[in-house]
Scaffold this motif. Structure first.
Motif, short mmCIF file in Angstrom:
data_model
loop_
_atom_site.label_atom_id
_atom_site.label_comp_id
_atom_site.label_asym_id
_atom_site.label_seq_id
_atom_site.Cartn_x
_atom_site.Cartn_y
_atom_site.Cartn_z
N GLY A 103 1.14 -1.34 0.04
CA GLY A 103 -0.26 0.33 0.42
C GLY A 103 0.76 1.41 -0.23
N VAL A 104 2.17 0.89 0.46
CA VAL A 104 2.91 2.43 0.60
C VAL A 104 3.38 2.49 -0.78
N SER A 105 3.81 1.84 -1.14
CA SER A 105 4.50 1.56 -2.29
C SER A 105 3.93 2.09 -3.63
N ALA A 137 8.88 3.99 -0.64
CA ALA A 137 8.96 4.52 0.29
C ALA A 137 8.22 6.18 0.54
N TRP A 138 7.26 6.32 1.08
CA TRP A 138 6.70 7.96 1.48
C TRP A 138 6.92 9.30 2.83
N ALA A 139 7.58 9.26 3.19
CA ALA A 139 8.44 10.07 4.29
C ALA A 139 7.90 11.15 4.85
N ASP A 144 10.36 14.05 15.94
CA ASP A 144 10.17 15.42 17.31
C ASP A 144 8.67 15.67 16.62
N SER A 145 7.91 15.34 15.36
CA SER A 145 6.54 15.55 14.45
C SER A 145 5.42 14.51 15.05
N GLY A 146 5.45 13.48 13.63
CA GLY A 146 4.58 12.87 14.11
C GLY A 146 3.12 13.12 13.71
N SER A 147 1.95 13.74 14.45
CA SER A 147 0.75 13.68 14.86
C SER A 147 0.81 15.20 13.44
N PRO A 228 9.04 -4.00 6.91
CA PRO A 228 9.99 -3.78 7.26
C PRO A 228 10.09 -2.20 7.08
N THR A 229 10.12 -1.31 8.80
CA THR A 229 10.06 0.29 8.90
C THR A 229 11.45 0.20 9.11
N GLY A 230 11.23 1.69 8.96
CA GLY A 230 13.21 2.35 9.59
C GLY A 230 13.15 4.03 9.50
N ILE A 388 -2.97 3.13 15.19
CA ILE A 388 -1.86 4.68 15.39
C ILE A 388 -1.74 5.29 14.02
N TYR A 389 -1.14 4.49 12.03
CA TYR A 389 -0.83 5.15 11.55
C TYR A 389 -2.30 5.95 11.13
N ALA A 390 -1.25 6.32 9.81
CA ALA A 390 -3.46 6.73 9.26
C ALA A 390 -3.33 7.28 9.30
N GLU A 394 -6.51 9.25 17.98
CA GLU A 394 -7.29 10.63 18.32
C GLU A 394 -7.11 11.40 17.52
N ILE A 395 -6.39 11.69 16.37
CA ILE A 395 -6.42 12.98 15.03
C ILE A 395 -7.81 12.82 14.41
N GLN A 396 -8.36 11.44 14.45
CA GLN A 396 -9.13 11.46 13.76
C GLN A 396 -10.00 11.97 14.45
C1 LIG Z 1 3.66 0.37 11.90
C2 LIG Z 1 4.05 1.83 11.51
C3 LIG Z 1 4.23 1.92 10.29
C4 LIG Z 1 4.25 3.85 9.61
N1 LIG Z 1 5.19 4.26 8.49
C5 LIG Z 1 5.21 5.39 7.98
C6 LIG Z 1 5.53 6.36 6.88
O1 LIG Z 1 5.86 5.17 5.77
N2 LIG Z 1 5.30 6.92 6.14
C7 LIG Z 1 5.75 7.84 7.57
O2 LIG Z 1 6.10 8.80 7.24
N3 LIG Z 1 5.27 7.98 8.42
C8 LIG Z 1 5.05 6.31 9.16
N4 LIG Z 1 4.26 5.99 10.41
C9 LIG Z 1 4.49 6.79 11.25
C10 LIG Z 1 2.73 7.55 11.79
O3 LIG Z 1 2.29 7.72 10.78
C11 LIG Z 1 3.08 8.05 13.07
O4 LIG Z 1 2.79 6.99 14.38
C12 LIG Z 1 1.75 8.05 13.66
O5 LIG Z 1 1.35 9.54 12.77
C13 LIG Z 1 1.81 9.47 14.38
O6 LIG Z 1 2.46 9.72 14.99
P1 LIG Z 1 3.52 9.84 16.25
O7 LIG Z 1 4.11 8.39 16.10
O8 LIG Z 1 4.79 10.59 15.96
O9 LIG Z 1 3.08 10.06 17.69
P2 LIG Z 1 2.44 10.93 18.53
O10 LIG Z 1 2.09 12.39 17.83
O11 LIG Z 1 4.01 11.54 18.91
O12 LIG Z 1 1.34 11.04 19.11
C14 LIG Z 1 1.22 10.71 20.60
C15 LIG Z 1 0.11 10.85 21.52
O13 LIG Z 1 -0.52 11.22 21.47
C16 LIG Z 1 -1.85 11.55 20.75
N5 LIG Z 1 -2.05 13.11 19.84
C17 LIG Z 1 -0.94 13.41 19.78
N6 LIG Z 1 -1.87 14.73 18.78
C18 LIG Z 1 -3.29 14.70 19.72
C19 LIG Z 1 -4.66 16.25 19.52
N7 LIG Z 1 -4.28 17.06 18.89
N8 LIG Z 1 -5.32 15.42 20.13
C20 LIG Z 1 -5.34 14.73 21.33
N9 LIG Z 1 -3.81 13.17 21.20
C21 LIG Z 1 -3.14 13.36 20.21
C22 LIG Z 1 -1.48 10.50 19.36
O14 LIG Z 1 -2.91 10.09 19.09
C23 LIG Z 1 -0.70 10.26 20.14
O15 LIG Z 1 -2.26 8.47 21.16
C24 LIG Z 1 4.28 4.76 10.60
C25 LIG Z 1 3.70 4.63 12.23
C26 LIG Z 1 3.53 2.53 12.28
C27 LIG Z 1 3.57 2.85 13.38
#
Ligand SMILES: Cc1cc2nc3c(=O)[nH]c(=O)nc-3n(C[C@H](O)[C@H](O)[C@H](O)COP(=O)(O)OP(=O)(O)OC[C@H]3O[C@@H](n4cnc5c(N)ncnc54)[C@H](O)[C@@H]3O)c2cc1C
Length: 407
Positions: A103-105, A137-139, A144-147, A228-230, A388-390, A394-396
């Motif tokens: 799906g990612v590729s 891959a899609w990066a 320090d960012s994530g959500s 594989p995740t890295g 967790i991903y997509a 909590e973001i949904q």
């Molecule tokens: C198996 C796997 C594959 C992945 N593949 C990819 C990929 O191919 N490319 C890519 O770019 N990323 C990828 N990711 C990253 C994924 O998109 C992030 O893990 C996800 O977006 C959450 O970010 P974070 O892990 O930094 O958590 P954080 O953002 O640090 O969140 C920590 C907690 O805080 C909560 N939170 C955050 N903001 C809010 C808010 N505003 N209100 C309430 N709660 C909040 C979150 O829901 C979570 O419970 C992957 C993750 C996993 C686990």
């Protein structure tokens, strides 16, 4: 649509046949991370003629684009394609990681290049990706960012003559350790003191082997070890302008490029409902078999009401997720795909339902459920990732609420 058509069921049976022959015998090697998923994915595409079909469709689209014709459809077609959803669903019930890698590729990486690239960029990178000859891959995610992916992004590009210099790193990148082609998002440092959060986000395509680009080793994970995740590291990677998607720094009305990401998010979130349904179906199938075969106090455990409650709740989850998916498919066919808020609601509900069903399946199997041999423990570990991903669940919630409270 209220049930799969006869044709859909034939496709499903063919996919199951492939899974029994090619995937199940390799499951332990895949789920330990010992065997990368790519060769099995390539043989799956070949078995269903999808490699040739994808290559031909791509060529026809690019030829039409070259001839200046307007492309039809775009974006949400995958949702109306039941073969694609069935493939996702069936694979998810056996090895979610396999289908996540694909799906990612073939999904995220391809759709980003397709929607934002120039014709030359599409010709350069898409033919290898749509057949999975190349791993994409899609990066976007960073430590320090994530959500807060766009706002909190720190990976930076600076102009250097006609080129750019990229520095920073990404993490949790699906296929990162084996990627050939990488779509990477980075903030443009124009040297004018624009605060980090406000800077433009530009999108580039990198190839493995570029100087300064390092692919990290696969992480050990709770589940989905077949994907594989890295990490990715960028140490002054020199990028020529022909790698900047669209070859323009114009990111539209939203400087951070969020506008163009929305259609992709919607498709991805609905895709999670299909994956969830696959896990629910398989957990329910395994649980029913076990409830009929495990005997205690001289009777099948399926006769105990608390076991029946688990099966009944699995059925409620299955019906709800399947119905959501059918409605979304019908809506897409009618040219009215779900909104981002609706897709978020589907993702939120279905990923939670799959995780609850899988955990209850472990419970129904008792001690056997906790043993790897019975597979429900793998499904439970896999299912949790869907929350967790997509976009984390909590973001949904925030996206569903935003949709409800708009106007
Ligand atoms: C198996 C796997 C594959 C992945 N593949 C990819 C990929 O191919 N490319 C890519 O770019 N990323 C990828 N990711 C990253 C994924 O998109 C992030 O893990 C996800 O977006 C959450 O970010 P974070 O892990 O930094 O958590 P954080 O953002 O640090 O969140 C920590 C907690 O805080 C909560 N939170 C955050 N903001 C809010 C808010 N505003 N209100 C309430 N709660 C909040 C979150 O829901 C979570 O419970 C992957 C993750 C996993 C686990």
């Amino acid at each position: 649509m209220f049930e799969w058509s006869d044709e859909d069921l034939m496709v499903r049976d063919a996919v199951r046949g492939f899974i029994d022959k090619e995937v199940r015998p390799n499951l332990d090697a895949l789920e330990s991370g010992e065997l990368p998923p790519y060769d099995i994915l390539r043989s799956m595409l070949a078995a269903f003629g999808m490699d040739t079909m994808n290559a031909e469709r791509l060529e026809a689209d690019l030829a039409a684009e070259e001839a200046g014709e307007q492309k039809k459809g775009g974006g949400s077609n995958a949702l109306a394609d039941s073969m694609f959803l069935i493939l996702n669903m069936e694979m998810a019930g056996v090895s979610l990681g396999l289908i996540a890698s694909m799906g990612v590729s073939m999904g995220l990486t391809v759709s980003t290049i397709r929607s934002r690239g120039t014709l030359a960029q599409k010709r350069r990178w898409l033919p290898g990706l749509v057949t999975m000859e190349k791993v994409g891959a899609w990066a976007i995610t960073e430590p320090d960012s994530g959500s807060d992916a766009l706002g909190g992004m720190k990976t930076t590009v600076k102009r250097d003559g006609d080129d750019y210099i990229l520095t920073g790193n990404k993490t949790f990148i699906t296929n990162g350790p084996y990627a050939d082609t990488i779509v990477v998002f980075a903030k443009l440092d124009e040297g004018d003191g624009t605060p980090m959060r406000e800077r433009k986000v530009l999108t580039f395509v990198l190839d493995a082997g570029m100087e300064g680009l390092t692919l990290g080793k696969p992480f050990k994970k709770m589940g989905m070890m077949s994907s594989p995740t890295g990490e990715l590291f960028f140490d002054n990677v020199r990028i020529t302008k022909d790698r900047l998607l669209g070859e323009t720094e114009d990111t539209g009305s939203d400087r951070r490029g969020g506008d163009s990401a929305k259609a992709g998010f919607t498709a991805e979130r609905i895709g999670i409902a299909a994956l969830s349904l696959g896990i629910i179906n398989e957990c329910q199938r395994l649980s029913i078999d076990y409830a009929k075969s495990r005997t205690l106090w001289g009777q099948e455990i399926g006769r105990f009401q608390l076991i029946q409650l688990k099966l009944a709740e699995m059925e409620v989850a299955r019906l709800n997720v399947q119905n959501m998916l059918f409605v979304a498919m019908e809506a897409a066919k009618a040219g009215k795909p779900p909104t981002l808020a609706q897709a978020s609601a589907m993702k939120l509900y279905s990923s939670r339902a799959a995780t609850e069903v899988a955990m209850e399946a472990v419970q129904l199997f008792g001690g056997n459920g906790y043993m790897a041999e019975y597979r429900v423990e793998q499904l439970a570990r896999d299912a949790k990732s869907l929350m967790i991903y997509a976009g984390s669940n909590e973001i949904q919630v925030t996206h569903v609420a935003k949709g409800l409270l708009a106007d």
